[in-house]
Design a protein around this motif. Structure first.
Motif, short mmCIF file in Angstrom:
data_model
loop_
_atom_site.label_atom_id
_atom_site.label_comp_id
_atom_site.label_asym_id
_atom_site.label_seq_id
_atom_site.Cartn_x
_atom_site.Cartn_y
_atom_site.Cartn_z
N CYS A 73 0.86 -1.17 0.00
CA CYS A 73 0.00 0.00 0.00
C CYS A 73 0.91 1.23 0.00
O CYS A 73 1.81 1.35 0.85
N ASP A 76 1.31 3.06 3.17
CA ASP A 76 2.21 2.39 4.12
C ASP A 76 3.67 2.75 3.84
O ASP A 76 4.48 2.85 4.77
N TYR A 104 -7.39 10.06 -0.49
CA TYR A 104 -7.14 8.73 0.06
C TYR A 104 -6.37 8.94 1.36
O TYR A 104 -5.45 9.76 1.41
N ALA A 106 -5.11 7.05 5.44
CA ALA A 106 -5.13 5.97 6.43
C ALA A 106 -4.51 6.51 7.72
O ALA A 106 -3.64 7.40 7.68
N ARG A 113 -0.57 0.68 10.33
CA ARG A 113 -1.85 1.17 9.86
C ARG A 113 -2.99 0.65 10.73
O ARG A 113 -3.08 -0.55 11.01
N GLY A 115 -6.63 0.02 10.54
CA GLY A 115 -7.79 -0.09 9.67
C GLY A 115 -7.43 -0.01 8.20
O GLY A 115 -6.26 0.09 7.82
N GLU A 116 -8.45 -0.04 7.36
CA GLU A 116 -8.26 -0.02 5.91
C GLU A 116 -8.16 1.42 5.40
O GLU A 116 -8.69 2.34 6.02
N PRO A 117 -7.50 1.61 4.25
CA PRO A 117 -7.46 2.95 3.65
C PRO A 117 -8.87 3.44 3.32
O PRO A 117 -9.77 2.65 3.01
N GLN A 118 -9.04 4.76 3.37
CA GLN A 118 -10.34 5.37 3.13
C GLN A 118 -10.24 6.38 1.98
O GLN A 118 -9.15 6.84 1.64
N ALA A 169 0.68 -6.20 0.90
CA ALA A 169 -0.72 -5.85 0.66
C ALA A 169 -1.36 -6.70 -0.44
O ALA A 169 -2.48 -6.44 -0.85
N LEU A 174 -5.99 -1.39 -4.99
CA LEU A 174 -6.83 -0.70 -4.02
C LEU A 174 -7.48 0.51 -4.70
O LEU A 174 -6.99 1.63 -4.61
N LEU A 176 -10.73 1.61 -4.16
CA LEU A 176 -11.57 2.27 -3.15
C LEU A 176 -12.81 2.94 -3.73
O LEU A 176 -13.64 3.46 -2.99
#
Length: 219
Positions: A73, A76, A104, A106, A113, A115-118, A169, A174, A176
């Motif tokens: 990611c 990250d 985007y 996190a 990290r 949780g998941e990326p938003q 990852a 990703l 999103l």
């Protein structure tokens, strides 16, 4: 270990420029494609075209060269860059440009990290120190929350040299977001509407074909 990094400003020429850039960097370090032992690839979050081109190229090279792949990611990676400086706070956010007036992002705790990326409106980011290229997109909102030593972009050379310390990852992009173009769930028949429009005319024809009884009034 030799590390070479190349940044390409034109984001609309991924296909044409990616492989030539890889070959130029290898040549600059005195290496060639057969010398590659592993491929590390950023899988987002990011736009559809860039991720598709990057991941497809990495997977193809991995198969041709018979070398393992390591997907990361990109948020990250930036977090790891900040942790490597020794100045990252305990809690922080990494953000990048998602376009469409969104970011985007996190959240990280001790470099990991949470949780998941938003992907959201910039105003919805947690109120913590922020790093990453997303800060430059909204400097009036996030500029004061970026410390002086916070990284502003992804360092591909750092990613290549430190891939083992960055969580795997996988290779699924990703995105999103849902794609802009989607296949329709069911085809609409033009005949249905046509039949409805023809009913009045058909009714008139049927009525015209029926025998008509004329009654003569008697005086």
């Amino acid at each position: 270990m030799a590390v070479a990094t190349r940044t390409v400003g034109n984001s609309h020429s991924h296909v044409e420029m990616l492989i030539p850039c890889v070959q130029e960097m290898l040549s600059a370090t005195g290496a060639s494609l057969p010398d590659v032992e592993r491929i590390c690839i950023g899988v987002g979050p990011g736009p559809f075209t860039g991720l598709r081109v990057g991941i497809a190229t990495a997977v193809t090279l991995g198969q041709v060269l018979d070398v393992p792949l390591h997907g990361v990611c990109t948020l990250d990676v930036i977090a790891a860059q900040w942790m490597a400086t020794g100045g990252a706070p305990q809690e922080f956010v990494i953000a990048s440009d998602a376009r469409r007036k969104e970011l985007y992002w996190a959240r990280y705790s001790d470099g990991r990290r949470a949780g998941e990326p938003q992907v959201t409106d910039p105003a919805r980011l947690p109120h913590e120190p922020v790093a990453g290229p997303g800060v430059d997109v909204y400097p009036e909102l996030l500029g004061e929350r970026r410390p002086a030593d916070a990284p502003c972009s992804v360092d591909a050379g750092f990613m290549a040299a430190n891939w083992q310390s960055i969580p795997d990852a996988g290779l699924a992009p990703l995105y999103l977001r849902k794609p802009d173009a989607e296949l329709p769930s069911a085809r609409k028949s033009a005949l249905n509407g046509r039949h409805r429009r023809m009913r009045p005319a058909r009714h008139a024809v049927e009525q015209a074909g029926r025998p008509t009884t004329i009654r003569q009034a008697t005086k």
